[in-house]
Design a protein around this motif. Structure first.
Motif, PDB file in Angstrom:
ATOM      1  N   ASP A 223      12.936  23.485  61.683  1.00  0.00           N
ATOM      2  CA  ASP A 223      12.309  24.799  61.532  1.00  0.00           C
ATOM      3  C   ASP A 223      12.748  25.668  62.701  1.00  0.00           C
ATOM      4  O   ASP A 223      12.691  25.251  63.861  1.00  0.00           O
ATOM      5  N   ARG A 229      14.236  27.175  57.487  1.00  0.00           N
ATOM      6  CA  ARG A 229      13.702  25.814  57.376  1.00  0.00           C
ATOM      7  C   ARG A 229      14.742  24.891  56.746  1.00  0.00           C
ATOM      8  O   ARG A 229      15.448  25.260  55.813  1.00  0.00           O
ATOM      9  N   GLN A 233      18.443  26.235  56.312  1.00  0.00           N
ATOM     10  CA  GLN A 233      17.693  27.290  56.993  1.00  0.00           C
ATOM     11  C   GLN A 233      17.212  28.371  56.028  1.00  0.00           C
ATOM     12  O   GLN A 233      17.398  29.568  56.241  1.00  0.00           O
ATOM     13  N   THR A 235      15.057  31.005  54.288  1.00  0.00           N
ATOM     14  CA  THR A 235      14.004  31.911  54.771  1.00  0.00           C
ATOM     15  C   THR A 235      13.296  32.565  53.582  1.00  0.00           C
ATOM     16  O   THR A 235      12.186  32.195  53.233  1.00  0.00           O
ATOM     17  N   LEU A 257      11.337  21.037  53.423  1.00  0.00           N
ATOM     18  CA  LEU A 257      11.695  19.930  54.300  1.00  0.00           C
ATOM     19  C   LEU A 257      12.238  18.730  53.529  1.00  0.00           C
ATOM     20  O   LEU A 257      12.661  17.742  54.136  1.00  0.00           O
TER      21      LEU A 257
END
Length: 365
Positions: A223, A229, A233, A235, A257
């Motif tokens: 993160d 994330r 990544q 967003t 995740l």
């Protein structure tokens, strides 16, 4: 009586000339029949070989074919010698026997050539010969330069843009810290099957998607302070991409995740922007990086009347214009790493020419 004797001698001399020409006619007919039979046999054998080795790579394709041609040449020489020995014996029994046997052999070969498979064998042989000739021509040092020049002449602005992007990518690769990139690629091993699965699901180039992962997280999922994330990544992905990723994964909600979810969402987003930008990879990567806020890249292009990267670039002063170059340089490094097991230094020896020959992932070669 003298006149009649002279006429008889003339008739005998004319008959002798006709008898002298007859053996040459038979020899010519015999030679034509044998050559026709040999050509049909060679096409059938080489066509079968072309079918057997098709799709095994260029060296496993062309080398057996070349060896077979050499073998056929040797076999033809041996058969010709055997025919000459047998011919002398056949002619001893009957002067017409050799030409009759040659015609029988040619007739059998002609029957073989009428098989439906023979035409396929002939096409396969033609395809292999053309591929071999093209390979030989393409190995000339000047060939790639000539090809680029022709593409630039025919392609106009689009080809000039492609060439410019390619050189920017090669220059970015030249500046790459190879030791650091090797560490990134080693980390990528564990995620490679997942990324390739996601790329296949959405029909995007897996090497380019690996380049996106390298540029976004260096394959260290986390993160970030800017809200990104996971592996890519993520967003604020477009709603359409989220819905499509959920549908392909058969889940109600995506977990950023979960790296498989993350990769599928990245692939869905890239696919969306590729479609929006009419397949222009460079613009699609820019749009991926900018995201959907304020209408995204498409809104900016419409607002300013820009139609391609060259015309939109002046309006991207406050945006990361080098993002597509970083992605494609990482994708190139990934390609070289997979094929060579290492990252050759661009400036050493003839590496520059070889790396340019490898091409840039996602760009037409």
């Amino acid at each position: 009586m003298a006149v009649r004797g002279g006429a008889g001698r003339r008739r005998r001399r004319g008959g002798s000339r006709r008898l002298g020409r007859a053996p040459w006619r038979r020899v010519t007919l015999e030679a034509v029949a044998l050559v026709a039979a040999a050509l049909i046999a060679a096409i059938a054998l080489l066509g079968e070989l072309a079918r057997a080795v098709a799709g095994r790579g260029i060296w496993l394709h062309v080398v057996p074919f070349t060896g077979a041609v050499l073998g056929l040449g040797i076999a033809a020489a041996l058969l010709l010698r055997a025919w000459l020995i047998a011919r002398a014996r056949l002619a001893g029994y009957a002067s017409r026997a050799p030409v009759i046997l040659a015609l029988v052999v040619a007739a059998l070969a002609l029957l073989v050539s009428r098989r439906p498979a023979f035409r396929r064998e002939m096409y396969e042989l033609q395809a292999l010969v053309v591929a071999a000739l093209a390979l030989l021509v393409s190995q000339r040092p000047a060939f790639r330069r000539e090809m680029y020049e022709l593409q630039a002449l025919v392609g106009g602005t689009a080809e000039a843009e492609r060439t410019s992007v390619a050189h920017q990518v090669w220059a970015a690769y030249r500046r790459t810290d190879t030791a650091q990139m090797l560490r990134v690629l080693e980390r990528a091993r564990v995620y490679e099957p997942t990324v390739r699965e996601a790329a296949a699901a959405f029909g995007v180039d897996p090497e380019v998607l690996m380049g996106v992962g390298a540029a976004e997280s260096a394959f260290y999922p986390r993160d970030s302070s800017d809200g990104g994330r996971g592996l890519f990544q993520i967003t604020a992905p477009p709603a359409e991409a989220v819905a499509e990723a959920r549908r392909r994964l058969h889940v109600r909600e995506l977990d950023a995740l979960n790296q498989r979810h993350n990769a599928f969402l990245a692939a869905a987003t890239l696919r969306l922007y590729l479609d929006e930008m009419s397949g222009d990879l460079f613009l699609a990567l820019l749009a991926y990086n900018i995201g959907p806020r304020n209408g995204g890249l498409r809104a900016a292009m419409q607002q300013y009347g820009a139609r391609d990267f060259v015309t939109v670039q002046p309006y991207l002063q406050n945006l990361p214009r080098d993002y597509p170059i970083r992605v494609l340089a990482a994708a190139l490094a990934y390609r070289l790493w997979r094929t060579d097991g290492r990252l050759p230094r661009y400036e050493e020896g003839d590496n520059a020419a070889r790396i340019q020959q490898v091409g840039v992932p996602g760009l037409p070669s």
